[in-house]
Design a protein around this motif. Structure first.
Motif, PDB file in Angstrom:
ATOM      1  N   ARG A  53      -2.749   8.616  -8.299  1.00  0.00           N
ATOM      2  CA  ARG A  53      -3.281   7.253  -8.247  1.00  0.00           C
ATOM      3  C   ARG A  53      -2.761   6.431  -9.424  1.00  0.00           C
ATOM      4  O   ARG A  53      -2.429   5.252  -9.277  1.00  0.00           O
ATOM      5  CB  ARG A  53      -4.811   7.281  -8.248  1.00  0.00           C
ATOM      6  CG  ARG A  53      -5.414   7.847  -6.976  1.00  0.00           C
ATOM      7  CD  ARG A  53      -6.860   7.427  -6.811  1.00  0.00           C
ATOM      8  NE  ARG A  53      -7.705   7.877  -7.902  1.00  0.00           N
ATOM      9  CZ  ARG A  53      -8.358   9.030  -7.921  1.00  0.00           C
ATOM     10  NH1 ARG A  53      -8.227   9.877  -6.911  1.00  0.00           N
ATOM     11  NH2 ARG A  53      -9.128   9.357  -8.935  1.00  0.00           N
TER      12      ARG A  53
ATOM     13  N   LEU B 123      -9.388  -3.424  -4.762  1.00  0.00           N
ATOM     14  CA  LEU B 123      -8.046  -3.406  -5.344  1.00  0.00           C
ATOM     15  C   LEU B 123      -7.105  -4.333  -4.578  1.00  0.00           C
ATOM     16  O   LEU B 123      -6.298  -5.054  -5.178  1.00  0.00           O
ATOM     17  CB  LEU B 123      -7.497  -1.979  -5.346  1.00  0.00           C
ATOM     18  CG  LEU B 123      -8.238  -0.969  -6.226  1.00  0.00           C
ATOM     19  CD1 LEU B 123      -7.645   0.424  -6.046  1.00  0.00           C
ATOM     20  CD2 LEU B 123      -8.199  -1.384  -7.685  1.00  0.00           C
ATOM     21  N   LEU B 124      -7.188  -4.320  -3.256  1.00  0.00           N
ATOM     22  CA  LEU B 124      -6.337  -5.195  -2.450  1.00  0.00           C
ATOM     23  C   LEU B 124      -6.616  -6.665  -2.755  1.00  0.00           C
ATOM     24  O   LEU B 124      -5.692  -7.478  -2.870  1.00  0.00           O
ATOM     25  CB  LEU B 124      -6.554  -4.920  -0.963  1.00  0.00           C
ATOM     26  CG  LEU B 124      -5.977  -3.597  -0.436  1.00  0.00           C
ATOM     27  CD1 LEU B 124      -6.506  -3.298   0.961  1.00  0.00           C
ATOM     28  CD2 LEU B 124      -4.450  -3.641  -0.423  1.00  0.00           C
TER      29      LEU B 124
ATOM     30  N   ASP C 207      -0.628  -2.474  -4.663  1.00  0.00           N
ATOM     31  CA  ASP C 207      -1.968  -3.048  -4.684  1.00  0.00           C
ATOM     32  C   ASP C 207      -3.037  -1.995  -4.423  1.00  0.00           C
ATOM     33  O   ASP C 207      -4.163  -2.115  -4.901  1.00  0.00           O
ATOM     34  CB  ASP C 207      -2.086  -4.157  -3.636  1.00  0.00           C
ATOM     35  CG  ASP C 207      -1.185  -5.331  -3.964  1.00  0.00           C
ATOM     36  OD1 ASP C 207      -1.341  -5.910  -5.047  1.00  0.00           O
ATOM     37  OD2 ASP C 207      -0.310  -5.657  -3.140  1.00  0.00           O
ATOM     38  N   CYS C 208      -2.683  -0.983  -3.636  1.00  0.00           N
ATOM     39  CA  CYS C 208      -3.663   0.032  -3.282  1.00  0.00           C
ATOM     40  C   CYS C 208      -2.929   1.277  -2.797  1.00  0.00           C
ATOM     41  O   CYS C 208      -1.698   1.322  -2.782  1.00  0.00           O
ATOM     42  CB  CYS C 208      -4.612  -0.509  -2.206  1.00  0.00           C
ATOM     43  SG  CYS C 208      -6.075   0.510  -1.924  1.00  0.00           S
TER      44      CYS C 208
ATOM     45  N   ILE D 172       0.857  -1.183   0.000  1.00  0.00           N
ATOM     46  CA  ILE D 172       0.000   0.000   0.000  1.00  0.00           C
ATOM     47  C   ILE D 172       0.894   1.234   0.000  1.00  0.00           C
ATOM     48  O   ILE D 172       1.790   1.356   0.842  1.00  0.00           O
ATOM     49  CB  ILE D 172      -0.915   0.018   1.237  1.00  0.00           C
ATOM     50  CG1 ILE D 172      -1.805  -1.234   1.267  1.00  0.00           C
ATOM     51  CG2 ILE D 172      -1.775   1.281   1.251  1.00  0.00           C
ATOM     52  CD1 ILE D 172      -2.638  -1.361   2.533  1.00  0.00           C
TER      53      ILE D 172
ATOM     54  N   ASP E 187      -7.480  -1.946   6.499  1.00  0.00           N
ATOM     55  CA  ASP E 187      -7.243  -2.414   5.130  1.00  0.00           C
ATOM     56  C   ASP E 187      -6.113  -3.438   5.083  1.00  0.00           C
ATOM     57  O   ASP E 187      -6.153  -4.390   4.298  1.00  0.00           O
ATOM     58  CB  ASP E 187      -6.910  -1.231   4.218  1.00  0.00           C
ATOM     59  CG  ASP E 187      -8.149  -0.441   3.815  1.00  0.00           C
ATOM     60  OD1 ASP E 187      -9.267  -0.924   4.072  1.00  0.00           O
ATOM     61  OD2 ASP E 187      -7.990   0.667   3.259  1.00  0.00           O
TER      62      ASP E 187
ATOM     63  N   ARG F 196     -11.150   0.446  -2.355  1.00  0.00           N
ATOM     64  CA  ARG F 196      -9.777   0.131  -1.948  1.00  0.00           C
ATOM     65  C   ARG F 196      -9.624  -1.363  -1.671  1.00  0.00           C
ATOM     66  O   ARG F 196      -8.638  -1.983  -2.070  1.00  0.00           O
ATOM     67  CB  ARG F 196      -9.387   0.915  -0.689  1.00  0.00           C
ATOM     68  CG  ARG F 196      -9.254   2.401  -0.877  1.00  0.00           C
ATOM     69  CD  ARG F 196      -8.647   3.066   0.358  1.00  0.00           C
ATOM     70  NE  ARG F 196      -9.080   2.461   1.612  1.00  0.00           N
ATOM     71  CZ  ARG F 196     -10.247   2.695   2.198  1.00  0.00           C
ATOM     72  NH1 ARG F 196     -11.113   3.515   1.637  1.00  0.00           N
ATOM     73  NH2 ARG F 196     -10.553   2.122   3.349  1.00  0.00           N
TER      74      ARG F 196
ATOM     75  N   TYR G 161      -7.401   2.289 -12.198  1.00  0.00           N
ATOM     76  CA  TYR G 161      -6.238   1.827 -11.436  1.00  0.00           C
ATOM     77  C   TYR G 161      -5.818   0.432 -11.901  1.00  0.00           C
ATOM     78  O   TYR G 161      -4.636   0.153 -12.112  1.00  0.00           O
ATOM     79  CB  TYR G 161      -6.582   1.809  -9.950  1.00  0.00           C
ATOM     80  CG  TYR G 161      -5.394   1.617  -9.036  1.00  0.00           C
ATOM     81  CD1 TYR G 161      -4.722   2.711  -8.508  1.00  0.00           C
ATOM     82  CD2 TYR G 161      -4.941   0.349  -8.698  1.00  0.00           C
ATOM     83  CE1 TYR G 161      -3.637   2.552  -7.667  1.00  0.00           C
ATOM     84  CE2 TYR G 161      -3.854   0.174  -7.862  1.00  0.00           C
ATOM     85  CZ  TYR G 161      -3.202   1.281  -7.346  1.00  0.00           C
ATOM     86  OH  TYR G 161      -2.123   1.110  -6.520  1.00  0.00           O
TER      87      TYR G 161
ATOM     88  N   CYS H 243     -11.601   2.627  -9.790  1.00  0.00           N
ATOM     89  CA  CYS H 243     -10.885   1.368  -9.558  1.00  0.00           C
ATOM     90  C   CYS H 243     -10.461   0.745 -10.885  1.00  0.00           C
ATOM     91  O   CYS H 243      -9.357   0.214 -11.015  1.00  0.00           O
ATOM     92  CB  CYS H 243     -11.770   0.389  -8.791  1.00  0.00           C
ATOM     93  SG  CYS H 243     -12.129   0.872  -7.096  1.00  0.00           S
TER      94      CYS H 243
END
Length: 366
Positions: free
Chosen positions: A93, A176-177, A102-103, A81, A117, A173, A204, A201
């Motif tokens: 971002r 994405l993780l 990953d985030c 992260i 998270d 978030r 990303y 997302c």
């Protein structure tokens, strides 16, 4: 009797107060924090690093982005992260995505959110199974992200009954993780979520070298061609209205898997073009063209694989959307959008090159 070994979380930054507060909070939640400034951040005595929190502006060594790339190479399965005060900014971002993180985490947010998270990232490998069925280890995986728990669990149930291992996420978030950790066969994202929207997302994911091959389906309650165009232009594989029900969404998931099976594995060359399936990088006369969305990648693959041939539309639809078009059917609105975006990225010079080389004249006429 000793308890389970705590997960090790590496935190790197140049703000002592931030690191101290983060270390205290991680320790209070049962983690083993390792907090350092950037120089020699990773040491042999650290053992296995389960998660990393990296300040983008770390000093005394590599910048945070470079450190992220280095850790990603050395610890490919570690959840990473990036922290920064600027991650409300789209450009930052995208930079975080390109680094392989990953985030991301905005340092203006509460640290409790960051630690929460981290815990999710380390536990998201546990699927949501409601029926008690035992699915094989090699079963396809699906990440479902929606802030509506009832709808999310309904989708997970349908996926489980279809033989998928479903994994839940309630924010962008966390989606994405989960995608970074699991590399699923498909990700289903709600258009609107509390922190980051499905399109944010999606952008990303499309920019992240670890995630960009994951098919993404956007689901929403909102109608409108503009919404669909936006999502498809950002790289969505499909766009589904929730009002059509969970079964329709499941059919789209199954189609996306069929479509993915047709992706080429070796580089494609024809005329001035070179397409690398691993990175989705498209070159023309040795010069890199703008990044392709999954739909544009599929369309360009069809063109290059059928150099000099005319491809029936039913074959195009099967590749683009996993569906079956009637014999002799013309392009669907979604396919027309994909064609238009691809032509725009090719530019006038190479669009004409495609037409004159007759890679697929029928498609360009439609």
């Amino acid at each position: 009797m000793e308890g389970p070994t705590p997960h090790t979380v590496l935190a790197v930054g140049d703000e002592p107060d931030f690191l101290e507060r983060l270390s205290h909070l991680l320790g209070s939640k049962g983690f083993r924090p390792v907090c350092r400034q950037a120089a020699n951040a990773l040491r042999p005595e650290d053992g296995v690093i389960h998660a990393g929190i990296l300040d983008v502006f770390s000093t005394g060594g590599p910048e945070g982005l470079e450190l992220c790339q280095d850790l990603r190479r050395r610890c490919p399965d570690t959840s990473l992260i990036l922290a920064s005060p600027f991650f409300n900014n789209r450009t930052w971002r995208q930079t975080a995505a390109a680094s392989g993180a990953d985030c991301f985490f905005n340092k203006a947010w509460p640290l409790e959110l960051l630690v929460s998270d981290v815990r999710y990232a380390l536990e998201c490998h546990k699927p949501t199974l409601a029926t008690g069925r035992i699915l094989p280890a090699g079963a396809p995986k699906a990440v479902v992200a929606d802030d509506d728990p009832e709808w999310r669990k309904l989708i997970c149930l349908e996926l489980e009954l279809a033989g998928y291992l479903p994994y839940e996420a309630d924010t962008g978030r966390r989606a994405l993780l989960a995608i970074g950790r699991l590399r699923p066969d498909v990700a289903i994202l709600d258009y609107l979520m509390p922190d980051f929207s499905g399109p944010e997302c999606l952008e990303y994911i499309h920019k992240n070298p670890r995630m960009h091959r994951v098919p993404v389906i956007i689901m929403t309650d909102y109608k409108g061609l503009e919404l669909e165009e936006r999502c498809m232009s950002l790289g969505a594989n499909d766009f589904v209205l929730k009002e059509r029900g969970a079964r329709v969404l499941l059919l789209r998931v199954l189609k996306s898997r069929t479509r993915r099976a047709h992706w080429p594995t070796d580089p494609l060359k024809a005329g001035p073009f070179y397409l690398d399936p691993q990175s989705r990088m498209l070159l023309a006369d040795g010069h890199r063209l703008p990044d392709l969305s999954p739909g544009e990648f599929d369309l360009m693959s069809i063109l290059l694989e059928n150099n000099g041939k005319i491809v029936p539309w039913e074959d195009v639809e099967r590749r683009l959307h996993g569906g079956v078009a009637a014999h002799g059917a013309s392009a669907t609105p979604s396919a027309k959008m994909t064609i238009s975006r691809l032509k725009e990225k090719l530019g006038r010079k190479y669009e004409e090159c495609v037409v004159t080389r007759a890679l697929s004249r029928l498609m360009w006429k439609n």
